[in-house]
Design a protein around this motif. Structure first.
Motif, PDB file in Angstrom:
ATOM      1  N   THR A 282     -26.728  89.777  76.139  1.00 25.30           N
ATOM      2  CA  THR A 282     -25.373  89.723  75.285  1.00 25.30           C
ATOM      3  C   THR A 282     -25.423  90.945  74.297  1.00 25.30           C
ATOM      4  OG1 THR A 282     -25.470  87.316  75.408  1.00 25.30           O
ATOM      5  CG2 THR A 282     -24.066  88.405  73.688  1.00 25.30           C
ATOM      6  N   ARG A 283     -24.298  91.598  74.593  1.00 25.59           N
ATOM      7  CA  ARG A 283     -24.110  92.754  73.744  1.00 25.59           C
ATOM      8  C   ARG A 283     -23.143  92.478  72.496  1.00 25.59           C
ATOM      9  NH1 ARG A 283     -21.561  98.296  75.894  1.00 25.59           N
ATOM     10  NH2 ARG A 283     -19.793  97.001  76.119  1.00 25.59           N
ATOM     11  N   ILE A 284     -23.568  92.854  71.383  1.00 26.22           N
ATOM     12  CA  ILE A 284     -22.835  92.569  70.208  1.00 26.22           C
ATOM     13  C   ILE A 284     -22.671  93.879  69.332  1.00 26.22           C
ATOM     14  CG2 ILE A 284     -23.030  91.403  67.881  1.00 26.22           C
ATOM     15  CD1 ILE A 284     -24.616  89.095  69.287  1.00 26.22           C
ATOM     16  N   ALA A 285     -21.495  94.129  68.907  1.00 25.97           N
ATOM     17  CA  ALA A 285     -20.913  95.130  68.122  1.00 25.97           C
ATOM     18  C   ALA A 285     -20.610  94.804  66.636  1.00 25.97           C
ATOM     19  CB  ALA A 285     -19.830  95.982  68.903  1.00 25.97           C
ATOM     20  N   VAL A 286     -21.462  95.782  65.815  1.00 27.73           N
ATOM     21  CA  VAL A 286     -21.119  95.479  64.343  1.00 27.73           C
ATOM     22  C   VAL A 286     -20.535  96.984  63.549  1.00 27.73           C
ATOM     23  CG1 VAL A 286     -22.236  94.998  62.228  1.00 27.73           C
ATOM     24  CG2 VAL A 286     -23.173  93.902  64.305  1.00 27.73           C
ATOM     25  N   GLU A 287     -19.295  96.510  63.053  1.00 30.10           N
ATOM     26  CA  GLU A 287     -18.795  97.776  62.411  1.00 30.10           C
ATOM     27  C   GLU A 287     -18.504  97.403  61.013  1.00 30.10           C
ATOM     28  OE1 GLU A 287     -15.076  98.690  64.604  1.00 30.10           O
ATOM     29  OE2 GLU A 287     -16.127  99.406  66.265  1.00 30.10           O
ATOM     30  N   PRO A 288     -18.138  98.308  60.024  1.00 36.02           N
ATOM     31  CA  PRO A 288     -17.850  97.953  58.763  1.00 36.02           C
ATOM     32  C   PRO A 288     -17.047  96.813  58.480  1.00 36.02           C
ATOM     33  CG  PRO A 288     -17.761 100.069  58.981  1.00 36.02           C
ATOM     34  CD  PRO A 288     -18.199  99.577  60.330  1.00 36.02           C
ATOM     35  N   GLY A 289     -17.461  95.543  57.905  1.00 34.26           N
ATOM     36  CA  GLY A 289     -16.577  94.518  57.740  1.00 34.26           C
ATOM     37  C   GLY A 289     -16.362  93.595  58.735  1.00 34.26           C
ATOM     38  N   ARG A 290     -16.934  93.863  59.984  1.00 35.75           N
ATOM     39  CA  ARG A 290     -16.655  92.770  61.317  1.00 35.75           C
ATOM     40  C   ARG A 290     -17.652  93.086  62.396  1.00 35.75           C
ATOM     41  NH1 ARG A 290     -11.376  95.707  64.138  1.00 35.75           N
ATOM     42  NH2 ARG A 290     -12.398  97.383  64.692  1.00 35.75           N
ATOM     43  N   ALA A 291     -17.616  91.874  63.193  1.00 30.88           N
ATOM     44  CA  ALA A 291     -18.338  92.015  64.478  1.00 30.88           C
ATOM     45  C   ALA A 291     -17.958  91.166  65.381  1.00 30.88           C
ATOM     46  CB  ALA A 291     -19.802  91.372  63.579  1.00 30.88           C
ATOM     47  N   ARG A 292     -18.416  91.381  66.693  1.00 32.94           N
ATOM     48  CA  ARG A 292     -17.949  90.619  67.863  1.00 32.94           C
ATOM     49  C   ARG A 292     -18.879  90.788  68.753  1.00 32.94           C
ATOM     50  NH1 ARG A 292     -13.465  93.600  71.390  1.00 32.94           N
ATOM     51  NH2 ARG A 292     -13.690  91.701  72.236  1.00 32.94           N
ATOM     52  N   VAL A 293     -18.786  89.799  69.865  1.00 36.62           N
ATOM     53  CA  VAL A 293     -19.634  89.726  71.126  1.00 36.62           C
ATOM     54  C   VAL A 293     -18.665  90.882  72.069  1.00 36.62           C
ATOM     55  CG1 VAL A 293     -20.447  88.217  73.010  1.00 36.62           C
ATOM     56  CG2 VAL A 293     -20.422  87.577  70.582  1.00 36.62           C
ATOM     57  N   VAL A 294     -19.382  91.921  72.446  1.00 35.92           N
ATOM     58  CA  VAL A 294     -18.597  92.540  73.419  1.00 35.92           C
ATOM     59  C   VAL A 294     -18.856  92.159  74.804  1.00 35.92           C
ATOM     60  CG1 VAL A 294     -18.392  94.938  74.314  1.00 35.92           C
ATOM     61  CG2 VAL A 294     -18.937  94.505  71.823  1.00 35.92           C
ATOM     62  N   ALA A 295     -19.930  91.730  75.320  1.00 36.22           N
ATOM     63  CA  ALA A 295     -20.236  91.375  76.595  1.00 36.22           C
ATOM     64  C   ALA A 295     -21.276  90.171  76.844  1.00 36.22           C
ATOM     65  CB  ALA A 295     -20.602  92.695  77.280  1.00 36.22           C
ATOM     66  N   ASP A 296     -21.180  89.595  77.605  1.00 36.03           N
ATOM     67  CA  ASP A 296     -22.031  88.305  77.756  1.00 36.03           C
ATOM     68  C   ASP A 296     -21.987  87.965  79.162  1.00 36.03           C
ATOM     69  OD1 ASP A 296     -23.501  85.916  76.662  1.00 36.03           O
ATOM     70  OD2 ASP A 296     -21.893  84.735  77.577  1.00 36.03           O
ATOM     71  N   PRO A 297     -23.190  87.418  80.030  1.00 38.80           N
ATOM     72  CA  PRO A 297     -23.083  87.257  81.168  1.00 38.80           C
ATOM     73  C   PRO A 297     -22.612  85.747  81.591  1.00 38.80           C
ATOM     74  CG  PRO A 297     -25.303  86.996  80.127  1.00 38.80           C
ATOM     75  CD  PRO A 297     -24.378  87.642  79.088  1.00 38.80           C
ATOM     76  N   GLY A 298     -22.164  85.111  80.679  1.00 38.83           N
ATOM     77  CA  GLY A 298     -21.552  83.746  80.689  1.00 38.83           C
ATOM     78  C   GLY A 298     -20.351  83.836  81.878  1.00 38.83           C
ATOM     79  N   VAL A 299     -20.040  82.649  82.299  1.00 42.52           N
ATOM     80  CA  VAL A 299     -18.926  82.702  83.421  1.00 42.52           C
ATOM     81  C   VAL A 299     -17.443  82.926  82.635  1.00 42.52           C
ATOM     82  CG1 VAL A 299     -17.614  81.345  85.209  1.00 42.52           C
ATOM     83  CG2 VAL A 299     -20.149  81.454  84.945  1.00 42.52           C
ATOM     84  N   ARG A 300     -17.372  81.730  81.739  1.00 46.90           N
ATOM     85  CA  ARG A 300     -16.100  81.875  80.754  1.00 46.90           C
ATOM     86  C   ARG A 300     -15.749  82.901  79.691  1.00 46.90           C
ATOM     87  NH1 ARG A 300     -17.759  76.662  82.387  1.00 46.90           N
ATOM     88  NH2 ARG A 300     -16.006  75.789  84.360  1.00 46.90           N
ATOM     89  N   GLN A 301     -16.594  83.495  79.243  1.00 49.28           N
ATOM     90  CA  GLN A 301     -16.552  84.376  78.321  1.00 49.28           C
ATOM     91  C   GLN A 301     -15.798  83.854  76.946  1.00 49.28           C
ATOM     92  OE1 GLN A 301     -17.497  87.921  78.957  1.00 49.28           O
ATOM     93  NE2 GLN A 301     -18.698  86.758  80.381  1.00 49.28           N
ATOM     94  N   TYR A 302     -15.861  82.905  76.683  1.00 44.31           N
ATOM     95  CA  TYR A 302     -15.501  82.077  75.390  1.00 44.31           C
ATOM     96  C   TYR A 302     -15.878  82.940  74.150  1.00 44.31           C
ATOM     97  CZ  TYR A 302     -13.837  78.164  77.966  1.00 44.31           C
ATOM     98  OH  TYR A 302     -13.120  77.537  78.967  1.00 44.31           O
ATOM     99  N   CYS A 303     -16.983  83.418  74.051  1.00 42.73           N
ATOM    100  CA  CYS A 303     -17.550  84.239  72.708  1.00 42.73           C
ATOM    101  C   CYS A 303     -16.929  85.537  72.806  1.00 42.73           C
ATOM    102  CB  CYS A 303     -19.000  84.079  72.734  1.00 42.73           C
ATOM    103  SG  CYS A 303     -19.964  84.793  74.356  1.00 42.73           S
ATOM    104  N   VAL A 304     -16.542  86.019  73.809  1.00 39.89           N
ATOM    105  CA  VAL A 304     -16.005  87.400  73.913  1.00 39.89           C
ATOM    106  C   VAL A 304     -14.600  87.319  73.664  1.00 39.89           C
ATOM    107  CG1 VAL A 304     -15.465  89.352  75.460  1.00 39.89           C
ATOM    108  CG2 VAL A 304     -17.850  88.130  75.946  1.00 39.89           C
TER     109      VAL A 304
END
Length: 124
Positions: A67-89
């Motif tokens: 699972t790839r997570i990106a962190v930038e000043p003041g925010r963060a997100r899940v960029v890529a995940d091997p899951g099927v439905r991609q809810y976290c992305v």
């Protein structure tokens, strides 16, 4: 409408100042302050705790893959995940304390925290 004639120009100024004060105080007091950290968990255990003032990419291994997570000043997100439905992305950028993205199939989560604890109805 007779009450409207009783309001003087100074009263309108006071109303506007109070409205501006309430508007500026809402982000500070109502939403739990500003976000300052991102906590990444893998299988319920803290994998990384990252300061939100820096730009960083985190690769978190899970049962399905990375699972790839990106962190930038003041925010963060899940960029890529091997899951099927991609809810976290699809959750997108997390910016406020208490927000969380859960990649359940890969057992990875990303949570944003601030200086103060944020409570919801489940906490009581």
């Amino acid at each position: 409408m007779r009450w409207l004639a009783l309001i003087r120009p100074g009263d309108w100024l006071v109303f506007l100042l109070v409205a501006a004060l309430v508007g500026f105080s809402i982000p500070q007091f109502w939403q739990g302050g500003l976000a300052d950290r991102a906590i990444v968990r893998q299988e319920g255990k803290v994998f990384a705790e990252v300061d939100l003032r820096t730009r960083r990419e985190i690769l978190v291994p899970g049962p399905l893959g990375i699972t790839r997570i990106a962190v930038e000043p003041g925010r963060a997100r899940v960029v890529a995940d091997p899951g099927v439905r991609q809810y976290c992305v699809k959750q997108g950028w997390l910016m406020r304390p208490g927000e969380i993205a859960i990649c359940a199939p890969n057992r990875v989560s990303l949570q944003i925290t601030g200086r103060t604890k944020v409570y919801d109805s489940l906490s009581y």
